[in-house]
Design an enzyme around this catalytic site. Structure first.
Site, mmCIF file in Angstrom:
data_model
loop_
_atom_site.group_PDB
_atom_site.id
_atom_site.type_symbol
_atom_site.label_atom_id
_atom_site.label_comp_id
_atom_site.label_asym_id
_atom_site.label_seq_id
_atom_site.Cartn_x
_atom_site.Cartn_y
_atom_site.Cartn_z
ATOM 1 N N ARG A 230 0.856 -1.175 0.000
ATOM 2 C CA ARG A 230 0.000 0.000 0.000
ATOM 3 C C ARG A 230 0.896 1.231 0.000
ATOM 4 N NH1 ARG A 230 -3.608 -2.843 -1.344
ATOM 5 N NH2 ARG A 230 -5.693 -3.081 -0.384
ATOM 6 N N GLU A 259 -3.530 7.162 -4.621
ATOM 7 C CA GLU A 259 -3.807 6.705 -5.977
ATOM 8 C C GLU A 259 -5.297 6.822 -6.319
ATOM 9 O OE1 GLU A 259 -3.982 1.905 -5.413
ATOM 10 O OE2 GLU A 259 -1.985 2.819 -5.254
ATOM 11 N N HIS A 277 -0.946 0.182 -9.949
ATOM 12 C CA HIS A 277 -1.541 -0.797 -9.034
ATOM 13 C C HIS A 277 -2.120 -1.981 -9.807
ATOM 14 C CE1 HIS A 277 -3.560 -1.258 -4.813
ATOM 15 N NE2 HIS A 277 -3.133 -2.412 -5.300
#
Length: 318
Positions: A230, A259, A277
């Site tokens: 993360r 993000e 991601h």
């Protein structure tokens, strides 16, 4: 608006429409979060979420008949699982089905970073090869990798590092009895002894900025950071400063603190590889994750055991 004769599943955002929503719609009304009202709240038996919006105590308090929160993903830091447990609400996630995919991506990102694959690609595309060879770069040889987090994915990453002949050590909350690798009780001590740090721990308050300026400084000017966990686990401001000043060699990042908003300062760095991601982003794995969300919700609402309850949801119940 849902038919009040049918139970509903609340969606905090799109959740694998071709798997989750298609299957659940056969038995339940699907209620977008923005359509939740006092009139519809009583029909909600489950929440399907993938981190788009927080499932907190305030939201759960509006849903008197809520039984389960099915989280699409391993990390569930956007779900207040402690509050759910107090309310007798089961929280599930999707472990195991994405381990290999994320581990593959981690090694790909490590190789792309240390061997400068995106930079070499641009070198060819820009026509610079016609003017001379690409400069010699860094290597994996002679490096030791430190893994921050030795859960299921961490262990899958370690197996791949074995195939590359790269020594590996690790730091986690506790030593793993089934992991025959050097264990560090201190992250800072491990960072001093390795030249690659791979981050694969859950997000949330307990791990926020765990990788801070001190840890980055301990990695040193030959150090490489790979983050597939993360974005909040790493202090982004400290990371940017280290990359800009050369006190850290390079970083490979699949995740960011806010993000999809990425600090623009990263874009001008030639020593950072940036991904959107995509750790588990394949048709195969996302379908398996979606199916596990469905299977957990159906099991619980049919009075059966959840398949993959999170740690805050003790199971079986006493």
């Amino acid at each position: 608006m849902p038919d009040q004769a049918r139970p509903a599943v609340l969606l905090t955002g799109p959740v694998m429409e071709e798997v989750v929503e298609r299957q659940l719609s056969a038995r339940f009304d699907l209620l977008p979060l923005e359509a939740l009202s006092d009139a519809t709240a009583g029909a909600v038996r489950a929440i399907a979420t993938r981190g788009k919006g927080r499932v907190d105590e305030a939201l759960m308090a509006r849903l008197p008949n809520l039984k389960i929160v099915g989280n699409f993903g391993v990390g569930y830091d956007t779900v207040d699982a402690v509050a759910a447990a107090r309310r007798g609400v089961i929280v599930t996630n999707t472990p195991d089905v994405l381990n290999e995919e994320v581990a593959d991506l981690t090694l790909g990102l490590l190789l792309a970073t240390v061997r400068q694959i995106p930079q070499a690609d641009r070198f060819v595309r820009d026509g610079r090869w016609l003017k001379g060879a690409y400069p010699l770069g860094p290597t994996l040889r002679g490096r030791t990798v430190g893994i921050l987090g030795m859960g299921r994915i961490g262990k899958a990453i370690a197996r791949r590092l074995d195939a590359f002949g790269v020594p590996m050590v690790y730091h986690s909350r506790r030593q793993q009895p089934d992991v025959d690798r050097p264990y560090y009780a201190s992250l800072l001590d491990m960072a001093r002894d390795v030249s690659v740090l791979v981050v694969i721990v859950p997000g949330g308050a307990a791990t926020r900025h765990l990788v801070d300026a001190a840890v980055l400084a301990a990695l040193g000017p030959d150090g490489i950071l790979i983050n597939v966990a993360r974005g909040t686990v790493v202090d982004e401001a400290a990371l940017l400063a280290a990359l800009q000043s050369g006190t850290l060699l390079a970083a490979g990042l699949d995740v960011f603190a806010q993000e999809p908003h990425v600090p623009e300062a990263f874009f001008g760095l030639d020593n950072a590889v940036l991904l959107p991601h995509v750790g588990s982003s394949t048709h195969h794995t996302r379908a398996a994750m979606g199916q596990l969300v469905v299977d957990n919700i159906l099991a619980v609402l049919d009075g059966k055991d959840p398949l993959t309850p999170v740690a805050e949801t003790p199971w079986p119940k006493a």
